[in-house]
Design an enzyme around this catalytic site. Structure first.
Site, PDB file in Angstrom:
ATOM      1  N   ASP A  56       0.836  -1.203   0.000  1.00  0.00           N
ATOM      2  CA  ASP A  56       0.000   0.000   0.000  1.00  0.00           C
ATOM      3  C   ASP A  56       0.874   1.258   0.000  1.00  0.00           C
ATOM      4  OD1 ASP A  56       0.829  -0.314   2.597  1.00  0.00           O
ATOM      5  OD2 ASP A  56      -1.159  -0.067   3.501  1.00  0.00           O
ATOM      6  N   SER A  57       2.207   1.062   0.013  1.00  0.00           N
ATOM      7  CA  SER A  57       3.126   2.168  -0.252  1.00  0.00           C
ATOM      8  C   SER A  57       2.915   2.673  -1.685  1.00  0.00           C
ATOM      9  CB  SER A  57       4.583   1.733  -0.042  1.00  0.00           C
ATOM     10  OG  SER A  57       4.868   0.576  -0.809  1.00  0.00           O
ATOM     11  N   ASP A  95      -1.158  -6.041  -0.371  1.00  0.00           N
ATOM     12  CA  ASP A  95      -1.443  -5.454   0.946  1.00  0.00           C
ATOM     13  C   ASP A  95      -2.933  -5.208   1.104  1.00  0.00           C
ATOM     14  OD1 ASP A  95       0.652  -5.142   2.688  1.00  0.00           O
ATOM     15  OD2 ASP A  95       1.301  -3.214   1.874  1.00  0.00           O
ATOM     16  N   LYS A 124      -1.210  -9.440   2.640  1.00  0.00           N
ATOM     17  CA  LYS A 124      -0.447  -9.038   3.824  1.00  0.00           C
ATOM     18  C   LYS A 124      -1.305  -8.060   4.615  1.00  0.00           C
ATOM     19  CE  LYS A 124       3.256  -6.143   3.624  1.00  0.00           C
ATOM     20  NZ  LYS A 124       2.791  -5.000   4.416  1.00  0.00           N
ATOM     21  N   GLU A 126      -1.410  -5.773   8.570  1.00  0.00           N
ATOM     22  CA  GLU A 126      -0.563  -5.241   9.640  1.00  0.00           C
ATOM     23  C   GLU A 126      -1.153  -5.555  11.012  1.00  0.00           C
ATOM     24  OE1 GLU A 126       0.189  -1.064   8.985  1.00  0.00           O
ATOM     25  OE2 GLU A 126       0.987  -1.426   6.974  1.00  0.00           O
ATOM     26  N   GLU A 193       9.400  -4.600  10.264  1.00  0.00           N
ATOM     27  CA  GLU A 193       9.810  -3.291   9.739  1.00  0.00           C
ATOM     28  C   GLU A 193      10.365  -2.399  10.841  1.00  0.00           C
ATOM     29  OE1 GLU A 193       6.948  -1.322   7.210  1.00  0.00           O
ATOM     30  OE2 GLU A 193       8.206   0.465   7.038  1.00  0.00           O
TER      31      GLU A 193
HETATM   32  O1  KIV Z   1       3.593  -1.198   1.490  1.00  0.00           O
HETATM   33  C1  KIV Z   1       4.783  -1.542   1.581  1.00  0.00           C
HETATM   34  O2  KIV Z   1       5.638  -1.173   0.772  1.00  0.00           O
HETATM   35  C2  KIV Z   1       5.151  -2.396   2.693  1.00  0.00           C
HETATM   36  C3  KIV Z   1       6.605  -2.603   2.922  1.00  0.00           C
HETATM   37  C4  KIV Z   1       7.133  -1.464   3.687  1.00  0.00           C
HETATM   38  C5  KIV Z   1       6.891  -3.896   3.575  1.00  0.00           C
HETATM   39  O3  KIV Z   1       4.319  -2.860   3.415  1.00  0.00           O
END
Ligand code: KIV
Length: 274
Positions: A56-57, A95, A124, A126, A193
């Site tokens: 989600d970055s 994500d 993924k 969190e 992280e």
């Molecule tokens: O969204 C992302 O890029 C991430 C990484 C920082 C692991 O979750």
């Protein structure tokens, strides 16, 4: 062993979820990069990466947001489907964005199912023990899950920004307890992280499933970086990032050379005209 581009394509196998545990058992480091579109997915697949993370970055790096909070499930589905079309060997992990899974396992399942239909092979999310019921339900219904502990960007408002986690007394044990709860619930791997290398090493050695570190030192079972950071495209990067390319300069040079050629009338030349 990870196939490299030098190996014939026929010898390459798709990286699948069970290869995560296999890699940890064999002591082989896992390689993961973010990808947000078809072209970069193709490139990183060709480079032999094990896993591509549609992180989600995407929000920060492609959409220009200053955090991951505004990213929607629809944003993630669009990026995931593009990456999935470009990746034939790497495992595509999507994500789950902020607000798409935290409140109930049923909500998590509905959101994860949409990401899987878009082309993800795993999701993924969190958090630690509080999201273990979500991890359990998803894995029970056939959706592989990767956890994410330490600095969790979706909670940056509560954490006070991107700060190193796990430094205070008892924090390493608390992180391990969270990681064990995720492992018990069925997580196939856990991203760690922004934490001291010793903390990440402690958590890694206490788990059966692999850890994938980002800003968490060398002792995780694998590493992940944001591709725009590691390639030198980002204007600035955190201290833990090593840049393996100079893409920002290369693109500025290419774009300037193109503009100059157009202005001078040297492009298109006869060799590039019909
Ligand atoms: O969204 C992302 O890029 C991430 C990484 C920082 C692991 O979750």
């Amino acid at each position: 062993m990870t196939p490299t581009p030098a190996q014939p394509a026929a010898k390459r196998r798709r990286f699948r979820i069970h290869h995560l545990a296999q890699a940890k058992a064999e002591g082989r480091k896992l390689t993961m990069l973010t990808a947000y579109d078809f072209q970069t997915a193709q490139v990183f697949d060709e480079a032999g990466l094990d896993l591509l993370l549609v992180g989600d970055s995407y929000g920060n790096n492609m959409l220009g947001y200053d955090s991951t909070i505004p990213v929607t499930l629809e944003d993630m589905m669009r990026a995931t489907s593009a990456v999935a079309r470009g990746a034939h060997y790497a495992l595509v992990v999507a994500d789950m964005p902020f607000g798409s899974y935290e409140d109930t396992p049923a909500h998590a399942f509905r959101s994860a199912a949409r990401l899987m239909k878009a082309g993800a092979q795993a999701v993924k999310l969190e958090g630690g023990r509080p999201v273990a019921p979500q991890v359990k339900l998803l894995t029970e219904f056939g959706i592989p899950v990767i956890g994410h502990l330490g600095f969790t960007p979706q909670s940056e408002n509560a954490l006070g920004g991107p700060r190193i986690q796990g430094r205070e007394d008892g924090a390493a044990q608390r992180l391990l307890d969270d990681a064990l709860a995720l492992q018990e619930a069925g997580a196939a791997a856990i991203v760690l992280e922004l934490m001291p290398a010793a903390t990440a090493a402690f958590v890694t050695s206490g788990l059966k499933v692999p850890t994938i570190g980002i800003g968490a030192g060398p002792d995780c079972d694998g590493q992940v970086l944001v591709w725009t950071d590691m390639s030198g495209l980002s204007a600035s990067t955190p201290k833990f990032v090593k840049t393996f390319g100079n893409l920002r300069k290369d693109l500025v040079d290419a774009a300037s050379a193109y503009a100059l050629a157009v202005r001078r009338g040297t492009y298109p030349d006869p060799g590039h005209s019909y």
